[in-house]
Motif scaffolding. Structure first.
Motif, mmCIF file in Angstrom:
data_model
loop_
_atom_site.group_PDB
_atom_site.id
_atom_site.type_symbol
_atom_site.label_atom_id
_atom_site.label_comp_id
_atom_site.label_asym_id
_atom_site.label_seq_id
_atom_site.Cartn_x
_atom_site.Cartn_y
_atom_site.Cartn_z
ATOM 1 N N SER A 82 -5.318 -5.574 -8.491
ATOM 2 C CA SER A 82 -4.271 -4.966 -9.326
ATOM 3 C C SER A 82 -2.949 -5.727 -9.167
ATOM 4 N N ARG B 166 -1.769 0.032 -11.052
ATOM 5 C CA ARG B 166 -1.311 0.698 -9.828
ATOM 6 C C ARG B 166 -1.918 0.013 -8.605
ATOM 7 N N THR C 236 -7.626 1.775 -7.177
ATOM 8 C CA THR C 236 -8.157 1.755 -8.549
ATOM 9 C C THR C 236 -9.520 2.440 -8.559
ATOM 10 N N ASP D 153 -9.385 -4.539 -15.017
ATOM 11 C CA ASP D 153 -9.166 -4.273 -13.589
ATOM 12 C C ASP D 153 -10.243 -3.296 -13.116
HETATM 13 MG MG MG Z 1 -6.729 -1.944 -7.680
#
Ligand code: MG
Ligand code: GTP
Length: 202
Positions: free
Chosen positions: A36, A50, A58, A79
């Motif tokens: 991320s 985030r 995540t 992601d």
């Molecule tokens: Mg992440």
């Protein structure tokens, strides 16, 4: 084209906004490896995706649309939740595996999987497993060593040799070997953009 001076647009998408005709490049790797953070660094933003010092931040598959100003070219950067977080329960790990399996083997699977590994450590079994999975599934993959700001030259040389040993076919897809990247110093950012565009075929 000179990527360093280009202003990219990265937007997080809701499910309904995803254009499945666009190529997808996914960021995969262990929890806490910096997936991320990498996305945020690419986008010059702090909180696009985030991040957290605690692994397992995540939890779902998040789609981002990448656009190049003045061009029609676009692709999706994805992601993914990380793997290998020891303090996860069995049911959480099963949920992760099902999510990954569904995404990576589904009809709407990514074109290329970018496998991020921590540049300070030798290849870990779960990373090698993901390489094997991609190979078997016919997915293109490439390797990025993260946290390059914390890697010595010795680390870098060792990683190159180890990964060549573990995955000699890496060089077929990626002649220069693993790219060292840092979202702290932004080392490797322009090179990564080039690789991502190449991987997306746009
Ligand atoms: Mg992440
Ligand atoms: P999950 O979402 O749990 O799978 O983790 P992730 O791979 O998305 O990791 P994330 O980007 O949330 O970063 C995890 C931790 O590593 C955070 O504390 C980041 O600040 C730190 N980190 C990420 N990239 C780098 C880097 O290039 N250098 C250094 N020194 N720290 C980094």
């Amino acid at each position: 084209m000179e990527l360093a001076s280009t202003v990219y647009t990265i937007d997080q998408l809701h499910k309904a906004e995803i254009d499945w005709s666009l190529p997808q490049v996914a960021l995969a790797g262990r929890s806490n490896v910096g997936k991320s953070s990498c996305l945020n660094c690419l986008g010059n933003r702090k909180n696009l995706a985030r991040t957290s010092a605690t692994p397992g931040k995540t939890q779902s598959v998040n789609f981002f649309r990448i656009r190049f100003p003045g061009e029609d070219a676009a692709f999706h950067l994805v992601d993914l939740p990380g793997y290998g977080y020891a303090r996860r329960s069995k049911s959480e790990r099963d949920k992760w595996a099902a999510l990954m399996e569904a995404y990576l083997s589904g009809a709407r699977r990514p074109r290329t999987v970018v496998i991020l590994v921590d540049g300070r450590h030798p290849p870990q079994q779960l990373d090698v497993d993901l390489v094997d999975y991609c190979r078997a599934a016919g997915l293109d993959w490439l390797l990025v060593c993260t946290k390059a700001d914390k890697c010595s030259q010795k680390d870098k040389t060792a990683r190159l040799h180890e990964w060549r040993e573990v995955a000699p076919d890496m060089l077929l897809q990626d002649r220069t070997g693993p790219l060292f990247f840092s979202s702290v110093t932004r080392q490797g950012r322009d090179a990564l953009w080039r690789k991502l565009r190449e991987a997306a075929g746009v």
